[in-house]
Scaffold this motif. Structure first.
Motif, PDB file in Angstrom:
ATOM      1  N   LEU A   1       0.778  -1.220   0.000  1.00  0.00           N
ATOM      2  CA  LEU A   1       0.000   0.000   0.000  1.00  0.00           C
ATOM      3  C   LEU A   1       0.813   1.275   0.000  1.00  0.00           C
ATOM      4  O   LEU A   1       0.301   2.336   0.301  1.00  0.00           O
ATOM      5  CB  LEU A   1      -0.925  -0.001   1.239  1.00  0.00           C
ATOM      6  CG  LEU A   1      -1.826  -1.214   1.382  1.00  0.00           C
ATOM      7  CD1 LEU A   1      -2.707  -1.047   2.592  1.00  0.00           C
ATOM      8  CD2 LEU A   1      -2.656  -1.422   0.150  1.00  0.00           C
ATOM      9  N   VAL A   2       2.098   1.173  -0.315  1.00  0.00           N
ATOM     10  CA  VAL A   2       2.934   2.358  -0.236  1.00  0.00           C
ATOM     11  C   VAL A   2       2.863   3.161  -1.535  1.00  0.00           C
ATOM     12  O   VAL A   2       2.150   2.823  -2.458  1.00  0.00           O
ATOM     13  CB  VAL A   2       4.389   1.966   0.053  1.00  0.00           C
ATOM     14  CG1 VAL A   2       5.021   2.969   0.998  1.00  0.00           C
ATOM     15  CG2 VAL A   2       4.464   0.618   0.681  1.00  0.00           C
TER      16      VAL A   2
ATOM     17  N   ILE B   1       0.112   8.130   1.043  1.00  0.00           N
ATOM     18  CA  ILE B   1       0.703   7.897   2.348  1.00  0.00           C
ATOM     19  C   ILE B   1       0.741   9.218   3.107  1.00  0.00           C
ATOM     20  O   ILE B   1       1.272  10.210   2.625  1.00  0.00           O
ATOM     21  CB  ILE B   1       2.110   7.276   2.230  1.00  0.00           C
ATOM     22  CG1 ILE B   1       2.688   6.971   3.604  1.00  0.00           C
ATOM     23  CG2 ILE B   1       3.038   8.148   1.426  1.00  0.00           C
ATOM     24  CD1 ILE B   1       3.907   6.065   3.545  1.00  0.00           C
ATOM     25  N   LYS B   2       0.074   9.226   4.245  1.00  0.00           N
ATOM     26  CA  LYS B   2       0.034  10.383   5.124  1.00  0.00           C
ATOM     27  C   LYS B   2       0.743  10.025   6.423  1.00  0.00           C
ATOM     28  O   LYS B   2       1.139   8.883   6.649  1.00  0.00           O
ATOM     29  CB  LYS B   2      -1.411  10.790   5.398  1.00  0.00           C
ATOM     30  CG  LYS B   2      -2.209  11.161   4.161  1.00  0.00           C
ATOM     31  CD  LYS B   2      -1.746  12.469   3.562  1.00  0.00           C
ATOM     32  CE  LYS B   2      -2.639  12.904   2.409  1.00  0.00           C
ATOM     33  NZ  LYS B   2      -2.210  14.192   1.819  1.00  0.00           N
ATOM     34  N   ALA B   3       0.872  11.021   7.289  1.00  0.00           N
ATOM     35  CA  ALA B   3       1.525  10.770   8.576  1.00  0.00           C
ATOM     36  C   ALA B   3       0.706   9.834   9.442  1.00  0.00           C
ATOM     37  O   ALA B   3       1.232   9.209  10.362  1.00  0.00           O
ATOM     38  CB  ALA B   3       1.772  12.086   9.304  1.00  0.00           C
TER      39      ALA B   3
ATOM     40  N   ASN C   1       6.383  10.204   1.228  1.00  0.00           N
ATOM     41  CA  ASN C   1       5.743   9.053   0.580  1.00  0.00           C
ATOM     42  C   ASN C   1       6.566   7.779   0.726  1.00  0.00           C
ATOM     43  O   ASN C   1       6.776   7.039  -0.231  1.00  0.00           O
ATOM     44  CB  ASN C   1       5.468   9.339  -0.888  1.00  0.00           C
ATOM     45  CG  ASN C   1       4.355  10.346  -1.088  1.00  0.00           C
ATOM     46  OD1 ASN C   1       3.347  10.300  -0.393  1.00  0.00           O
ATOM     47  ND2 ASN C   1       4.546  11.277  -1.996  1.00  0.00           N
ATOM     48  N   ALA C   2       7.051   7.547   1.917  1.00  0.00           N
ATOM     49  CA  ALA C   2       7.800   6.322   2.200  1.00  0.00           C
ATOM     50  C   ALA C   2       7.547   5.902   3.636  1.00  0.00           C
ATOM     51  O   ALA C   2       7.148   6.703   4.482  1.00  0.00           O
ATOM     52  CB  ALA C   2       9.296   6.528   1.967  1.00  0.00           C
ATOM     53  N   ILE C   3       7.766   4.638   3.883  1.00  0.00           N
ATOM     54  CA  ILE C   3       7.694   4.094   5.231  1.00  0.00           C
ATOM     55  C   ILE C   3       9.121   3.915   5.728  1.00  0.00           C
ATOM     56  O   ILE C   3       9.941   3.247   5.093  1.00  0.00           O
ATOM     57  CB  ILE C   3       6.952   2.757   5.252  1.00  0.00           C
ATOM     58  CG1 ILE C   3       5.491   2.961   4.869  1.00  0.00           C
ATOM     59  CG2 ILE C   3       7.045   2.108   6.620  1.00  0.00           C
ATOM     60  CD1 ILE C   3       4.716   1.688   4.801  1.00  0.00           C
ATOM     61  N   HIS C   4       9.417   4.530   6.848  1.00  0.00           N
ATOM     62  CA  HIS C   4      10.754   4.453   7.429  1.00  0.00           C
ATOM     63  C   HIS C   4      10.725   3.483   8.610  1.00  0.00           C
ATOM     64  O   HIS C   4       9.945   3.653   9.543  1.00  0.00           O
ATOM     65  CB  HIS C   4      11.219   5.840   7.881  1.00  0.00           C
ATOM     66  CG  HIS C   4      11.412   6.796   6.750  1.00  0.00           C
ATOM     67  ND1 HIS C   4      12.653   7.098   6.236  1.00  0.00           N
ATOM     68  CD2 HIS C   4      10.521   7.498   6.011  1.00  0.00           C
ATOM     69  CE1 HIS C   4      12.520   7.957   5.241  1.00  0.00           C
ATOM     70  NE2 HIS C   4      11.230   8.216   5.086  1.00  0.00           N
TER      71      HIS C   4
END
Length: 487
Positions: free
Chosen positions: A18-19, A251-253, A108-111
């Motif tokens: 879903l990213v 992708i939001k916070a 727009n990324a997952i860290h």
């Protein structure tokens, strides 16, 4: 109505699906118009509460299954001449992870931050040196390397042909500790110090390259796994739901959201959706997972099931008795006597089927179902042809509220606008309450939905769409089992 629930496969895996999608896919100026299914996962519930354990297990698997190449090097030393070394048979033992942390960023990324990965690397060190007087010495000793590493991941997905391709190249390793022990000797010595200086820099580069390469490979495997599993969940024989992307994932916070076409394909025929009513404001952020279904997708599924001959139910024996004796009323008893005339339920069969394509219309009070339905009850005398004891058909409109409790889908009619005599109510209402709900539950469980811990699910109907919102527990052993098989 929660057939697509299988799309929620696994916290870490869901993230990979879903990213952010890159601009490789062009969805036009009005992408929401083609959106039939939406999935949203929120940060507070899903990431902070559920992701840590699964992420750690996946990272551990990546470390253990990384294939470390032999490491070689050489250096000229004063008095000693040229010194060469090689590390072979490198393996990882005693791996542990202290903690992991996940953040959704506006880039727009997952860290993902994996803190204090402690690992013990073992192998064989072979070294030799040629002295100034042509003296050559070569030795092989076992070694252990104690390490403490922080791992930083930035995961994005690119869109190719309306499908997602993961990019986990944003992978960084920070070494807090890298200590070499030779043959179990824990005391420093000139040989240990010499080769620690030689090896450390090269070893760090190799570890980073191989571990990050393995993590990127894992992310690709997981993405394919999830897409294949989701596609299988919404497939039933010749009925296929197109879950390719309808617009760029967001992708939001506080949440991740993906939009899918949700078009129903049946024997090379496809539905068309160009006027979706979806808006991000329709979903909130208080639950872990949200699924949004358009009226078009639900109605198309029902139509395909009708064309495929699936909207037929047969009852006999105890099931037939349960259907006719669900309510112990005078009306019910008279209906049973009139139809069966004392014949045993075991010698009778009831068939209920839809004569026309059902129309599905979500409304605030529930999901309205309209169809022409037929009921036929036959007596089966021994050695004789079946005798039709009852046949009737009626255009019915029934409003249904759906709930999911104890891993069962329950359909409860709110009203049933039947203007024929009361026997219809005796038949149609129990069918919706029990039989159809049981059939849909069996269908969902055949796709392994019952393996998930679905917590306090709510099915909310509004004009033109249905929302399923829930919390859940993911059976991470399925994910690890898949990884083990892949390796």
């Amino acid at each position: 109505m929660c057939w697509a629930g299988r799309m929620m496969l696994g916290t870490f895996s869901i993230l990979l699906v879903l990213v952010h999608a890159a601009a490789a896919c062009d969805f036009g100026p009005f992408p929401y118009r083609a959106t039939g299914i939406v999935c949203r996962m929120t940060k507070p519930a899903a990431l902070l509460c559920k992701l840590n354990k699964e992420t750690a297990q996946v990272i551990q698997a990546a470390f253990r299954n990384a294939k470390f190449p032999n490491i070689t090097g050489e250096r000229s030393m004063r008095l000693l001449g040229r010194v060469a070394y090689g590390l072979t048979n490198i393996q990882v033992n005693d791996l542990s992870i202290e903690r992991s942390q996940v953040e959704l960023k506006e880039d727009n990324a997952i860290h993902i931050a994996i803190k204090n990965v402690t690992a013990l690397f073992k192998g064989t060190l072979t070294y030799g040196y040629a002295g100034a007087w042509f003296l050559q010495l070569f030795h092989s000793v076992d070694f252990e390397i104690e390490s403490s590493i922080d791992l930083q991941l930035s995961i994005k997905l690119m869109c190719q042909k309306d499908q997602v391709v993961p990019d986990a190249s944003g992978c960084y390793l920070t070494f807090h500790k890298l200590t070499l022990h030779l043959q179990g000797d824990k005391q420093p010595g000139w040989l240990k110090q010499l080769f620690t200086d030689f090896i450390s820099f090269t070893l760090k580069l190799v570890l980073k390259r191989e571990v990050c390469k393995e993590i990127n490979a894992v992310s690709q495997m997981l993405t394919n796994f999830i897409l294949d599993l989701a596609a299988d969940f919404v497939r039933d024989k010749d009925i296929i739901v197109d879950i390719s992307l309808a617009s760029d994932p967001v992708i939001k916070a506080s949440y991740i959201e993906s939009h899918h076409k949700g078009l129903v394909l049946y024997r090379n025929n496809s539905s068309v959706l160009s006027d979706s009513v979806f808006s991000p404001s329709l979903l909130t952020e208080s639950r872990m997972l949200y699924f949004w279904f358009s009226e078009h997708s639900l109605s198309s599924l029902a139509s395909a099931a009708f064309l495929d001959g699936q909207l037929v139910l047969n009852f006999t024996g105890e099931k037939l008795q349960e259907l006719f004796e669900m309510e112990d009323t005078e009306v019910q008893r008279k209906a049973v006597q009139m139809v069966f005339q004392g014949t045993s339920y075991n010698d009778s069969v009831a068939k209920v089927w839809s004569l026309t394509q059902p129309q599905i219309s979500p409304q605030p009070e529930g999901t309205v179902v309209r169809s022409l339905v037929a009921v036929e009850v036959s007596i089966l005398p021994a050695g004789e042809e079946p005798l039709v004891a009852l046949y009737m058909e009626k255009e019915i409109t029934v409003t249904i509220q759906a709930t999911y409790e104890e891993k069962k889908l329950i359909l409860q009619p709110v009203d049933s606008r039947l203007v024929l005599w009361s026997l219809e109510s005796c038949l149609f209402c129990p069918i919706f309450k029990s039989s159809i709900g049981s059939a849909l539950t069996s269908l969902m469980n055949s796709k392994r939905l019952d393996l998930f811990d679905i917590i306090n699910p709510e099915i909310i109907t509004r004009k033109g769409y249905v929302i399923v919102q829930l919390d859940f527990g993911f059976p991470s052993h399925l994910l690890l089992h898949f990884l083990e098989k892949s390796w």
